[in-house]
Enzyme design. Structure first.
Site, PDB file in Angstrom:
ATOM      1  N   ASP A 169      73.612  39.770 -64.552  1.00  0.00           N
ATOM      2  CA  ASP A 169      73.344  38.813 -63.496  1.00  0.00           C
ATOM      3  C   ASP A 169      71.960  38.458 -63.191  1.00  0.00           C
ATOM      4  O   ASP A 169      70.515  38.300 -64.102  1.00  0.00           O
ATOM      5  CB  ASP A 169      73.692  38.817 -61.858  1.00  0.00           C
ATOM      6  CG  ASP A 169      73.026  40.385 -61.105  1.00  0.00           C
ATOM      7  OD1 ASP A 169      71.840  40.533 -61.704  1.00  0.00           O
ATOM      8  OD2 ASP A 169      73.495  40.872 -60.275  1.00  0.00           O
ATOM      9  N   ASN A 195      75.229  45.162 -48.188  1.00  0.00           N
ATOM     10  CA  ASN A 195      76.783  44.863 -47.824  1.00  0.00           C
ATOM     11  C   ASN A 195      77.650  45.074 -48.392  1.00  0.00           C
ATOM     12  O   ASN A 195      78.570  44.722 -48.524  1.00  0.00           O
ATOM     13  CB  ASN A 195      76.470  43.610 -47.535  1.00  0.00           C
ATOM     14  CG  ASN A 195      76.782  42.288 -48.858  1.00  0.00           C
ATOM     15  OD1 ASN A 195      76.335  43.261 -49.756  1.00  0.00           O
ATOM     16  ND2 ASN A 195      76.688  40.803 -49.094  1.00  0.00           N
ATOM     17  N   HIS A 213      77.601  45.166 -52.185  1.00  0.00           N
ATOM     18  CA  HIS A 213      77.252  44.186 -53.401  1.00  0.00           C
ATOM     19  C   HIS A 213      76.561  45.120 -54.243  1.00  0.00           C
ATOM     20  O   HIS A 213      76.076  46.032 -54.736  1.00  0.00           O
ATOM     21  CB  HIS A 213      76.614  42.753 -52.944  1.00  0.00           C
ATOM     22  CG  HIS A 213      75.605  42.697 -53.378  1.00  0.00           C
ATOM     23  ND1 HIS A 213      74.689  41.926 -52.152  1.00  0.00           N
ATOM     24  CD2 HIS A 213      74.541  43.227 -54.567  1.00  0.00           C
ATOM     25  CE1 HIS A 213      73.793  41.353 -52.604  1.00  0.00           C
ATOM     26  NE2 HIS A 213      73.738  42.341 -53.442  1.00  0.00           N
ATOM     27  N   GLU A 241      79.774  39.740 -53.952  1.00  0.00           N
ATOM     28  CA  GLU A 241      79.605  40.017 -52.399  1.00  0.00           C
ATOM     29  C   GLU A 241      80.916  40.382 -52.352  1.00  0.00           C
ATOM     30  O   GLU A 241      82.147  40.743 -52.852  1.00  0.00           O
ATOM     31  CB  GLU A 241      79.875  38.743 -52.059  1.00  0.00           C
ATOM     32  CG  GLU A 241      78.335  38.155 -52.754  1.00  0.00           C
ATOM     33  CD  GLU A 241      77.122  39.048 -51.747  1.00  0.00           C
ATOM     34  OE1 GLU A 241      76.867  39.791 -51.141  1.00  0.00           O
ATOM     35  OE2 GLU A 241      75.666  38.122 -52.926  1.00  0.00           O
TER      36      GLU A 241
HETATM   37  C1  F6R Z   1      70.322  42.963 -59.742  1.00  0.00           C
HETATM   38  C2  F6R Z   1      71.743  43.396 -58.676  1.00  0.00           C
HETATM   39  C3  F6R Z   1      71.934  43.133 -57.204  1.00  0.00           C
HETATM   40  C4  F6R Z   1      70.840  44.352 -56.973  1.00  0.00           C
HETATM   41  C5  F6R Z   1      71.076  44.831 -54.780  1.00  0.00           C
HETATM   42  C6  F6R Z   1      69.282  45.835 -54.762  1.00  0.00           C
HETATM   43  O1  F6R Z   1      70.415  42.944 -60.691  1.00  0.00           O
HETATM   44  O2  F6R Z   1      72.286  42.752 -59.668  1.00  0.00           O
HETATM   45  O3  F6R Z   1      73.364  43.505 -57.030  1.00  0.00           O
HETATM   46  O4  F6R Z   1      71.365  45.548 -57.197  1.00  0.00           O
HETATM   47  O5  F6R Z   1      70.880  43.403 -54.718  1.00  0.00           O
HETATM   48  O6  F6R Z   1      68.314  44.675 -55.138  1.00  0.00           O
HETATM   49  P1  F6R Z   1      67.146  46.362 -54.126  1.00  0.00           P
HETATM   50  O7  F6R Z   1      67.468  46.625 -55.021  1.00  0.00           O
HETATM   51  O8  F6R Z   1      66.719  44.664 -54.286  1.00  0.00           O
HETATM   52  O9  F6R Z   1      67.635  46.396 -52.720  1.00  0.00           O
END
Ligand code: F6R
Length: 247
Positions: free
Chosen positions: A67, A136, A138, A143
């Site tokens: 992303d 959550n 995702h 999401e």
């Molecule tokens: C990052 C991504 C997100 C993260 C998720 C967890 O490229 O796609 O889905 O993997 O938000 O983030 P952290 O590792 O910061 O807890």
């Protein structure tokens, strides 16, 4: 899905790096699907160490990231392109022209997303997709919602995600509100998926994703249907599953 419990973040990072390294050794010209966020940083650090020790060669590896924020250029230090350069690519012998992140500067969302789907297809698909998980549930920026969205698409970020990401910006107002993300089919098409989860704030998401029914309200739960998903989670991230007696 196979779940490996590790003691802490350090062990998680070492194990994840070992698995990614194994993939590169088995197939030197593999396509890695990569993630940003705080979780994979330790694994990237371990991969850099392996490279510096002469154990790993990235010269034929290609990558596609999950992303990118819409509206940020790769030079912006909050962009995911910048993150990848800074945390991995600048420190190993990967050919940067083979590393791909959705084009955050493409204002036409349909074009940005269609281009990225075409690119992933032209690379022959993803050999190993690395994932973190949101509190959550995702994955990427998919999401919780009413239905799984298949391909790369433009999302309006959930308020909880904007708040979680605000720590990387000077103020919450600066956090972009839209992002381009691979969709669930892009992720599910990877030959292997490696999801990392660390910390108590991931315990609910891990429980819901691994031990509760598959639902788009918990996007990571779809991984239960993937034929080769490995989860590396530390004891804190598995604490709720243990409390419930399911792990
Ligand atoms: C990052 C991504 C997100 C993260 C998720 C967890 O490229 O796609 O889905 O993997 O938000 O983030 P952290 O590792 O910061 O807890």
């Amino acid at each position: 899905m196979r779940i490996y419990e590790v003691k802490n973040y350090e062990e998680l990072s070492r194990k994840a790096a070992d698995m990614i390294a194994a993939q590169i050794i088995l197939k030197p010209d593999c396509v890695l699907g990569l993630a940003t966020g705080s979780t994979p940083v330790g694994a990237y650090r371990e991969l850099i160490k392996k490279y510096e020790n002469g154990e790993l060669d990235f010269s034929q590896v290609s990558s596609v990231n999950l992303d990118e924020y819409k509206g940020l250029s790769g030079e912006n230090d909050q962009s995911y392109r910048y993150f990848m350069n800074h945390n991995l690519f600048d420190h190993v012998n990967i050919d940067k022209t083979r590393t791909h992140v959705p084009n955050g500067l493409e204002p036409d969302a349909d074009k940005a997303c269609a281009d990225y789907n075409t690119l992933i297809g032209s690379m022959g698909g993803i050999d190993l997709q690395l994932l973190g998980i949101g509190g959550n549930g995702h994955i990427g920026f998919n999401e919780p919602c009413e239905e799984f969205i298949c391909d790369t698409h433009c999302v309006s970020l959930a308020q909880s995600t904007i708040e979680a990401n605000a720590r990387f910006f000077d103020s919450i107002d600066e956090v972009p509100k839209f992002a381009y993300t691979m969709g669930i089919r892009n992720i599910m098409s990877a030959k292997k998926v490696l999801l990392l989860a660390s910390g108590k704030n991931k315990a609910q998401a891990v429980y819901d994703s691994c031990f509760r029914p598959v639902t788009p309200h918990v996007p990571a739960s779809v991984l239960q249907l993937h034929p080769d998903t490995v989860i590396i989670a530390d004891s804190d991230a598995l604490s709720l599953a243990k409390e419930k007696g399911v792990f």
